[in-house]
Design a protein around this motif. Structure first.
Motif, short mmCIF file in Angstrom:
data_model
loop_
_atom_site.label_atom_id
_atom_site.label_comp_id
_atom_site.label_asym_id
_atom_site.label_seq_id
_atom_site.Cartn_x
_atom_site.Cartn_y
_atom_site.Cartn_z
N GLY A 185 -33.83 2.43 13.30
CA GLY A 185 -33.92 1.49 14.41
C GLY A 185 -32.77 1.56 15.39
N ALA A 186 -31.75 2.33 15.09
CA ALA A 186 -30.59 2.45 16.00
C ALA A 186 -30.82 3.58 16.99
CB ALA A 186 -29.32 2.70 15.21
N ASP A 187 -30.47 3.35 18.23
CA ASP A 187 -30.61 4.38 19.25
C ASP A 187 -29.23 4.89 19.63
OD1 ASP A 187 -31.52 6.06 21.21
OD2 ASP A 187 -31.80 4.48 22.72
N VAL A 188 -28.72 5.82 18.84
CA VAL A 188 -27.38 6.33 19.04
C VAL A 188 -27.38 7.82 18.71
CG1 VAL A 188 -26.70 5.72 16.68
CG2 VAL A 188 -24.95 6.00 18.42
N PRO A 189 -26.68 8.66 19.46
CA PRO A 189 -26.59 10.07 19.10
C PRO A 189 -25.85 10.26 17.78
CG PRO A 189 -25.92 9.72 21.39
CD PRO A 189 -26.01 8.37 20.75
N VAL A 190 -26.34 11.17 16.97
CA VAL A 190 -25.71 11.47 15.67
C VAL A 190 -25.56 12.98 15.55
CG1 VAL A 190 -25.89 11.25 13.17
CG2 VAL A 190 -26.79 9.43 14.64
N TRP A 191 -24.35 13.39 15.20
CA TRP A 191 -24.07 14.80 14.96
C TRP A 191 -23.84 14.99 13.47
CZ3 TRP A 191 -24.24 18.23 19.01
CH2 TRP A 191 -24.22 17.67 20.30
N VAL A 192 -24.36 16.09 12.93
CA VAL A 192 -24.19 16.36 11.50
C VAL A 192 -23.44 17.68 11.34
CG1 VAL A 192 -26.51 17.38 11.38
CG2 VAL A 192 -25.36 16.64 9.29
N LYS A 193 -22.28 17.59 10.68
CA LYS A 193 -21.48 18.79 10.43
C LYS A 193 -22.06 19.58 9.26
CE LYS A 193 -16.99 17.50 12.33
NZ LYS A 193 -15.52 17.63 12.13
N ASN A 194 -21.77 20.89 9.27
CA ASN A 194 -22.20 21.69 8.12
C ASN A 194 -21.48 21.22 6.85
OD1 ASN A 194 -20.01 23.81 9.59
ND2 ASN A 194 -19.73 23.59 7.39
N PRO A 195 -22.10 21.40 5.69
CA PRO A 195 -21.43 21.01 4.44
C PRO A 195 -20.23 21.91 4.17
CG PRO A 195 -23.43 22.25 3.96
CD PRO A 195 -23.43 22.01 5.44
N VAL A 196 -19.31 21.45 3.33
CA VAL A 196 -18.13 22.26 3.02
C VAL A 196 -18.53 23.57 2.36
CG1 VAL A 196 -16.50 20.35 2.91
CG2 VAL A 196 -17.80 20.96 0.88
N SER A 197 -19.61 23.58 1.61
CA SER A 197 -20.07 24.80 0.95
C SER A 197 -21.02 25.55 1.88
CB SER A 197 -20.78 24.46 -0.36
OG SER A 197 -21.86 23.57 -0.11
N PRO A 198 -21.07 26.87 1.79
CA PRO A 198 -21.94 27.66 2.67
C PRO A 198 -23.40 27.60 2.23
CG PRO A 198 -20.72 29.12 1.22
CD PRO A 198 -20.21 27.74 0.95
N ASP A 199 -24.01 26.44 2.41
CA ASP A 199 -25.37 26.18 1.96
C ASP A 199 -26.20 25.73 3.15
OD1 ASP A 199 -27.74 25.09 0.86
OD2 ASP A 199 -26.72 24.65 -1.04
N LEU A 200 -27.01 26.63 3.69
CA LEU A 200 -27.81 26.32 4.88
C LEU A 200 -28.82 25.21 4.59
CD1 LEU A 200 -28.69 27.00 7.79
CD2 LEU A 200 -30.20 28.76 6.83
N SER A 201 -29.40 25.21 3.40
CA SER A 201 -30.42 24.21 3.07
C SER A 201 -29.84 22.80 3.09
CB SER A 201 -31.04 24.51 1.71
OG SER A 201 -31.78 25.72 1.74
N LEU A 202 -28.61 22.63 2.60
CA LEU A 202 -27.99 21.31 2.64
C LEU A 202 -27.80 20.83 4.08
CD1 LEU A 202 -25.18 21.33 -0.09
CD2 LEU A 202 -27.15 19.80 0.02
N TRP A 203 -27.39 21.74 4.95
CA TRP A 203 -27.17 21.39 6.36
C TRP A 203 -28.49 21.01 7.02
CZ3 TRP A 203 -24.53 25.32 10.23
CH2 TRP A 203 -24.05 24.61 11.35
#
Length: 363
Positions: free
Chosen positions: A130-148
Motif C-alpha cells: 500500500g505504500a507508494d515509494v521507490p524501493v531499490w534492492v541491492k544484490n545479496p552479499v553472496s554471488p547468488d542471482l536467484s536470491l537477488w
C-alpha cells in the motif's frame, strides 16, 4: 520474473529522473550538523538527484557504530526542507519501514545483508504493501542471482511499483584489491531477467577504498547502468563507518565530471547498446577468470618449489617443460589458436613459474 511483475512502468521508468541517476550521501547519519552540511554541499551539484544516509547500520561486529536510529530521521526531514533533495534510507525490518514512512522518507533501499535472507525481504515487502515509494534492492552479499531476483519479485508482488536494483559487488575469497568482487556478469544477467528495472552501481561498497570509486563508476556506466549510489561525507577520514570508501562532495563532482558524456550540460544518454554491454561484460568475466587462474597457478608453482627443495631437485626440468609445451601447442592448434602466440604466452608463464619456484627454494 516477468517484465510485468518486475516493473509495470516504462523503461527507462518515468520516475527515474536524469541519467546517470545519482544518489549520494554519507554511509551513516552521525549528527544533524554532519548530515545537513553534507547535503548542502552535495546540492551544489545539480546532477545529484537524491540524498542517502544510513540510519540503521547492520554491522558485522557488535562494537561497531550501528547508526543513530529513529533519532536521525528528523535530520533527513530537515535535509528535504533545506535542499529540496529527496532522502533515502536503508530498511531491514518492518519497523524500519514504518518509521521511515512515518517521517516522510522518499526512497528506501534493501541492503545486501537483508537481500540474502528471504524471510527478512518478505517482512519488508509486507510492510510496504500500500505504500507508494521507490524501493531499490541491492544484490545479496553472496554471488547468488536467484536470491537477488527473488528479493525483487517479493517486493513487486507486494505492490512496489517503483522498483530498482543496485549492484554493489559480492563477498568472495578472490575479490582482488577491491572490497567485493564485481562479478559484472551477474549484474548483466539480472538485467536480462528483469529488463524493465533500472540498475544502479554502488562503486563505494564494491571498491571499499575511495581511489577505486571512479574507475568502478565508469565501468558500471559503460555497461549500461542507469546511475550510481555513491557515499560522500564532508570529512571522510573522520566518518564513523566505512571511512576509507567515502568521497568528499568536491571529489564526487570531479568524478561526475570525469564520466564520458556526463559533464554538466552534456547530453546524458551515451551508454553503449545493451548487446555490446553484455558482450563486454562476458569479456570482463573471462579476463577476471584468467587472473584468478594465473594466481592459483603461482600458488601451485610455489608448492612445487618447496617440494623440489625438500627433495634436492633442480628448479628447471627440461624434459618436463618440452613435454608440456608440445602438449599445449598441439591443443592450441586443435582449438584454432595461433601457435606462435600461444608459445610466447606459455614461455612467459613458464618463466614466471620458474621465478616463483626459485624464490620458494631460497627461503
Amino acid at each position: 520474473m516477468t517484465r510485468a511483475a518486475a516493473n509495470p512502468s516504462t523503461a527507462p521508468p518515468l520516475w527515474l529522473k536524469g541519467r546517470p541517476y545519482v544518489i549520494a550521501g554519507p554511509c551513516s547519519a552521525e549528527t544533524e550538523t554532519q548530515v545537513l552540511r553534507t547535503a548542502r554541499r552535495l546540492r551544489r551539484d545539480r546532477r545529484v538527484a537524491a540524498f542517502r544516509a544510513g540510519i540503521w547500520k547492520p554491522r558485522t561486529r557488535p562494537d561497531c557504530f550501528e547508526g543513530v536510529g529513529v533519532a536521525g530521521l528528523p535530520w533527513l526531514q530537515r535535509v528535504r526542507r533545506d535542499t529540496g533533495l529527496p532522502v533515502a534510507v536503508e530498511v531491514a525490518r518492518a519497523q524500519h519501514v514504518y518509521e521511515a514512512l512515518k517521517h516522510g522518507v522518499d526512497i528506501l533501499w534493501v541492503g545486501a545483508r537483508t537481500t540474502v535472507n528471504p524471510f527478512s525481504v518478505q517482512e519488508v515487502a509486507e510492510a510496504l504493501r500500500g505504500a507508494d515509494v521507490p524501493v531499490w534492492v541491492k544484490n545479496p552479499v553472496s554471488p547468488d542471482l536467484s536470491l537477488w531476483l527473488g528479493a525483487a519479485e517479493r517486493l513487486a508482488r507486494a505492490g512496489v511499483r517503483r522498483l530498482g536494483a543496485i549492484h554493489r559487488g559480492f563477498s568472495t575469497a578472490d575479490a582482488g584489491p577491491w572490497r567485493n568482487a564485481p562479478r559484472w556478469e551477474l549484474a548483466l544477467a539480472f538485467r536480462k531477467e528483469a529488463p524493465d528495472l533500472p540498475l544502479l552501481g554502488d562503486p563505494s561498497h564494491l571498491g571499499g577504498r575511495r581511489q577505486f570509486v571512479a574507475e568502478i563508476a565508469r565501468r558500471a556506466l559503460d555497461l549500461g547502468f542507469d546511475g550510481l549510489m555513491v557515499e560522500a561525507h564532508t570529512r571522510p577520514a573522520a566518518a564513523l563507518s566505512d571511512a576509507a570508501q567515502q568521497l568528499t562532495p568536491a571529489a564526487l563532482t570531479a568524478l561526475l565530471d570525469s564520466l564520458p558524456g556526463h559533464r554538466r550540460g552534456a547530453p546524458c544518454d551515451t551508454a553503449p547498446a545493451a548487446g555490446l554491454a553484455a558482450l563486454r561484460g562476458e569479456i570482463d568475466r573471462l579476463d577476471e577468470e584468467l587472473m584468478r587462474l594465473l594466481s592459483r597457478r603461482n600458488l601451485v608453482a610455489g608448492q612445487i618449489g618447496r617440494y623440489k627443495k625438500a627433495h634436492r631437485m633442480a628448479a628447471f626440468q627440461g624434459g618436463r617443460w618440452r613435454q608440456v609445451l608440445d602438449d599445449r601447442l598441439e591443443q592450441a592448434v586443435r582449438l584454432g589458436l595461433d601457435r606462435r602466440l600461444v608459445e610466447e604466452i606459455l614461455q612467459r608463464i613458464h618463466d614466471l613459474s620458474l621465478q616463483v619456484q626459485i624464490s620458494a627454494m631460497r627461503r
